[in-house]
Motif scaffolding. Structure first.
Motif, PDB file in Angstrom:
ATOM      1  N   TYR A 223      35.147  91.748  61.346  1.00 55.34           N
ATOM      2  CA  TYR A 223      35.098  92.545  60.121  1.00 55.34           C
ATOM      3  C   TYR A 223      34.784  94.014  60.378  1.00 55.34           C
ATOM      4  O   TYR A 223      34.526  94.765  59.449  1.00 55.34           O
ATOM      5  CB  TYR A 223      34.095  91.926  59.133  1.00 55.34           C
ATOM      6  CG  TYR A 223      34.583  90.601  58.612  1.00 55.34           C
ATOM      7  CD1 TYR A 223      35.543  90.544  57.605  1.00 55.34           C
ATOM      8  CD2 TYR A 223      34.132  89.406  59.168  1.00 55.34           C
ATOM      9  CE1 TYR A 223      36.022  89.326  57.145  1.00 55.34           C
ATOM     10  CE2 TYR A 223      34.615  88.178  58.720  1.00 55.34           C
ATOM     11  CZ  TYR A 223      35.554  88.151  57.705  1.00 55.34           C
ATOM     12  OH  TYR A 223      36.030  86.949  57.260  1.00 55.34           O
ATOM     13  N   LYS A 224      34.770  94.402  61.644  1.00 54.53           N
ATOM     14  CA  LYS A 224      34.471  95.788  62.034  1.00 54.53           C
ATOM     15  C   LYS A 224      33.168  96.276  61.402  1.00 54.53           C
ATOM     16  O   LYS A 224      33.105  97.361  60.811  1.00 54.53           O
ATOM     17  CB  LYS A 224      35.634  96.719  61.682  1.00 54.53           C
ATOM     18  CG  LYS A 224      36.878  96.480  62.557  1.00 54.53           C
ATOM     19  CD  LYS A 224      37.763  97.702  62.575  1.00 54.53           C
ATOM     20  CE  LYS A 224      39.140  97.447  63.176  1.00 54.53           C
ATOM     21  NZ  LYS A 224      39.168  97.357  64.619  1.00 54.53           N
ATOM     22  N   VAL A 225      32.143  95.470  61.507  1.00 53.59           N
ATOM     23  CA  VAL A 225      30.818  95.864  61.029  1.00 53.59           C
ATOM     24  C   VAL A 225      30.118  96.610  62.162  1.00 53.59           C
ATOM     25  O   VAL A 225      29.943  96.072  63.247  1.00 53.59           O
ATOM     26  CB  VAL A 225      29.980  94.624  60.642  1.00 53.59           C
ATOM     27  CG1 VAL A 225      28.530  95.012  60.377  1.00 53.59           C
ATOM     28  CG2 VAL A 225      30.579  93.925  59.440  1.00 53.59           C
ATOM     29  N   ARG A 226      29.743  97.854  61.909  1.00 56.57           N
ATOM     30  CA  ARG A 226      29.020  98.606  62.943  1.00 56.57           C
ATOM     31  C   ARG A 226      27.596  98.074  63.015  1.00 56.57           C
ATOM     32  O   ARG A 226      26.875  98.037  62.026  1.00 56.57           O
ATOM     33  CB  ARG A 226      29.011 100.089  62.601  1.00 56.57           C
ATOM     34  CG  ARG A 226      30.421 100.622  62.433  1.00 56.57           C
ATOM     35  CD  ARG A 226      30.440 101.981  61.780  1.00 56.57           C
ATOM     36  NE  ARG A 226      30.124 103.031  62.739  1.00 56.57           N
ATOM     37  CZ  ARG A 226      29.206 103.978  62.536  1.00 56.57           C
ATOM     38  NH1 ARG A 226      28.481 103.971  61.440  1.00 56.57           N
ATOM     39  NH2 ARG A 226      29.014 104.914  63.432  1.00 56.57           N
ATOM     40  N   LEU A 227      27.235  97.660  64.216  1.00 57.17           N
ATOM     41  CA  LEU A 227      25.933  97.011  64.420  1.00 57.17           C
ATOM     42  C   LEU A 227      25.064  97.936  65.237  1.00 57.17           C
ATOM     43  O   LEU A 227      25.525  98.508  66.214  1.00 57.17           O
ATOM     44  CB  LEU A 227      26.142  95.782  65.304  1.00 57.17           C
ATOM     45  CG  LEU A 227      26.347  94.415  64.733  1.00 57.17           C
ATOM     46  CD1 LEU A 227      26.551  93.438  65.878  1.00 57.17           C
ATOM     47  CD2 LEU A 227      25.118  94.017  63.955  1.00 57.17           C
ATOM     48  N   ARG A 228      23.803  98.049  64.862  1.00 56.71           N
ATOM     49  CA  ARG A 228      22.928  98.856  65.703  1.00 56.71           C
ATOM     50  C   ARG A 228      21.733  97.998  66.102  1.00 56.71           C
ATOM     51  O   ARG A 228      21.126  97.342  65.259  1.00 56.71           O
ATOM     52  CB  ARG A 228      22.481 100.091  64.936  1.00 56.71           C
ATOM     53  CG  ARG A 228      21.717 101.083  65.793  1.00 56.71           C
ATOM     54  CD  ARG A 228      21.724 102.433  65.117  1.00 56.71           C
ATOM     55  NE  ARG A 228      20.908 102.359  63.921  1.00 56.71           N
ATOM     56  CZ  ARG A 228      19.955 103.239  63.632  1.00 56.71           C
ATOM     57  NH1 ARG A 228      19.697 104.243  64.444  1.00 56.71           N
ATOM     58  NH2 ARG A 228      19.257 103.129  62.509  1.00 56.71           N
ATOM     59  N   VAL A 229      21.419  97.985  67.388  1.00 54.77           N
ATOM     60  CA  VAL A 229      20.253  97.246  67.887  1.00 54.77           C
ATOM     61  C   VAL A 229      19.167  98.253  68.173  1.00 54.77           C
ATOM     62  O   VAL A 229      19.387  99.211  68.931  1.00 54.77           O
ATOM     63  CB  VAL A 229      20.607  96.500  69.195  1.00 54.77           C
ATOM     64  CG1 VAL A 229      19.379  95.785  69.740  1.00 54.77           C
ATOM     65  CG2 VAL A 229      21.741  95.521  68.967  1.00 54.77           C
TER      66      VAL A 229
END
Ligand code: ASP
Ligand code: MG
Length: 418
Positions: A223-229
């Protein structure tokens, strides 16, 4: 109104002080103008405790009641975080999975999402609520029973919400400050990455860099979700942590982005297998039926094949998790006894480890494998099995050289330099 999803893992909500700390991070985002959906895990250790209660009560437990019990940990933290936010005069309320509703399949303890309708939460945002605190890891089946997603599932809940609500980003707060080029316990030169592509993260996650649940990365990629850790234990701002994103968002990418390893590998070889069409299917069919996670596979001409012989033989080598070795051996012996396959001997090696280099830059760069093998040769590390994919090269080596190999590869590909 832009929506941000924030997820806090177990150590980030481990006690009331940590929950207050999480609330402050939520407050900062509300002040930046976001509507925030917060996904929470249970307090650290809580889910294990609940699983223990179930197992201590019933050996052949009803999976529906197991889910009802283990989902409870997240309900507690969702309510507590909502209360803390209210104390800070931020309009917030908690949501259990069924209240959203988070619709899932009925596969208890490994349920999959079906849908997350926005209407209920959107209506509350429209009423003036600024924060929805959602219990992670859980949902509700069509039968109206509580379900859970499998251990580590709240990462996946967070990504699913980010996709459903078109969030600008999904921030995963945890106890590490990002994704590293390799395990910092193995080399101090390990460097935190600013960005990493979904594909690379998937390889690193499934190779044992256990920062994110693999399923959550798959979902984010789809879903092209930008993820930040990022870490909840540090002061953070908009640039903290590591962004897991589409490769288009990564300007300069190195050929190799990271070195991953997996310690608990075993290698099994079937010697002198009749070389004929269907033999691989006859070997790997029974392994699959036994639930063995076969990883690397190599087929060779067997030394038992002599030139001019009518019957050719092959040796089949594969790797698998150490703890599945006995089961795999049994599956092969049974296949031999029932006549499905015939082999001369079965040898197993349990003291092996897998080391891999990963990078999307490999697609367009030649010579990476040669560079990798040369680095291992310089350290006198013998390679037992090699496999490659478009963005990964993996080798199986003696376990005692694992650290050495990781360090050598990290140096060779200059991963300490940005
Ligand atoms: N609390 C659940 C677990 O420990 C889910 C999660 O934290 O992701 O597996
Ligand atoms: Mg987790």
């Amino acid at each position: 109104m832009a929506i941000l999803v924030m997820k806090f893992g177990g150590t980030s909500v481990a006690d009331l002080a940590r929950i207050e700390n999480a609330a402050k991070k939520v407050q900062a985002e509300v002040e930046r103008g976001y509507r925030v959906i917060v996904i929470v895990s249970a307090m650290s250790g809580e889910t294990n405790k609940l699983v223990g209660y179930v197992e201590g009560t019933s050996k052949l437990y009803d999976a529906r009641e197991y889910d009802a019990v283990v989902a409870a940990g997240e309900n507690v933290t969702a309510g507590l975080l909502a209360l803390r936010l209210q104390e800070m005069e931020i309009p917030a309320r908690s949501w259990q999975g069924w209240q959203v509703p988070i619709n899932t399949t009925s596969a208890h303890s490994s349920a999959r999402f079906i849908s997350i309708p926005r209407a209920n939460i959107d209506a509350k945002f429209a009423e003036g609520f600024k924060v929805a605190v959602v219990a992670g890891f859980q949902g509700v089946s069509a039968e109206g029973r509580i379900t859970t997603l499998g251990r580590g599932g709240s990462d996946t809940t967070a990504v699913a919400f980010a996709a459903a609500f078109g969030a600008v980003r999904c921030d995963i707060y945890t106890d590490v400050d990002g994704v590293y080029t390799t395990d910092p316990r193995i080399t101090k030169k390990a460097r935190k990455l600013d960005r990493i592509a979904f594909e690379e993260m998937l390889e690193l996650a499934s190779l044992g860099a256990k920062v994110l649940q693999t399923r959550s990365v798959e979902l984010a990629m789809r879903y092209k979700v930008r993820l930040r850790v990022l870490s909840s234990f540090e002061d953070t701002d908009e640039n903290s942590g590591t962004l897991v994103c589409d490769e288009d968002e990564i300007m300069e990418s190195k050929v190799v982005s990271g070195v991953a390893y997996s310690r608990d590998e075993a290698k099994m070889t079937l010697l002198k297998v009749e070389d004929r069409p269907g033999i691989a299917a006859a070997i790997f069919g029974p392994l699959a039926e036994a639930g063995i996670n076969v990883d690397m596979i190599v087929q060779n001409i067997s030394e038992f094949t002599s030139p001019g012989d009518a019957q050719a033989y092959t040796d089949m080598t594969f790797s698998l998790p150490t703890n599945q070795l006995d089961r795999a051996r049994r599956a092969m012996e049974e296949a031999q006894d029932s006549g499905r396959i015939a082999y001369g001997d079965l040898v197993a090696d349990i003291d092996v480890a897998k080391v891999s280099v990963v990078g999307i830059g490999m697609r367009s760069q030649v010579g990476v494998a040669a560079q990798m093998f040369a680095a291992l040769a310089r350290e006198n590390v013998n390679i037992k099995v090699i496999t490659t994919s478009e963005i990964k090269i993996s080798v199986l080596i003696d376990r005692k050289y694992m650290e050495l190999a990781v360090q050598a590869l990290h140096d060779t590909f200059e991963l300490d330099k940005a």
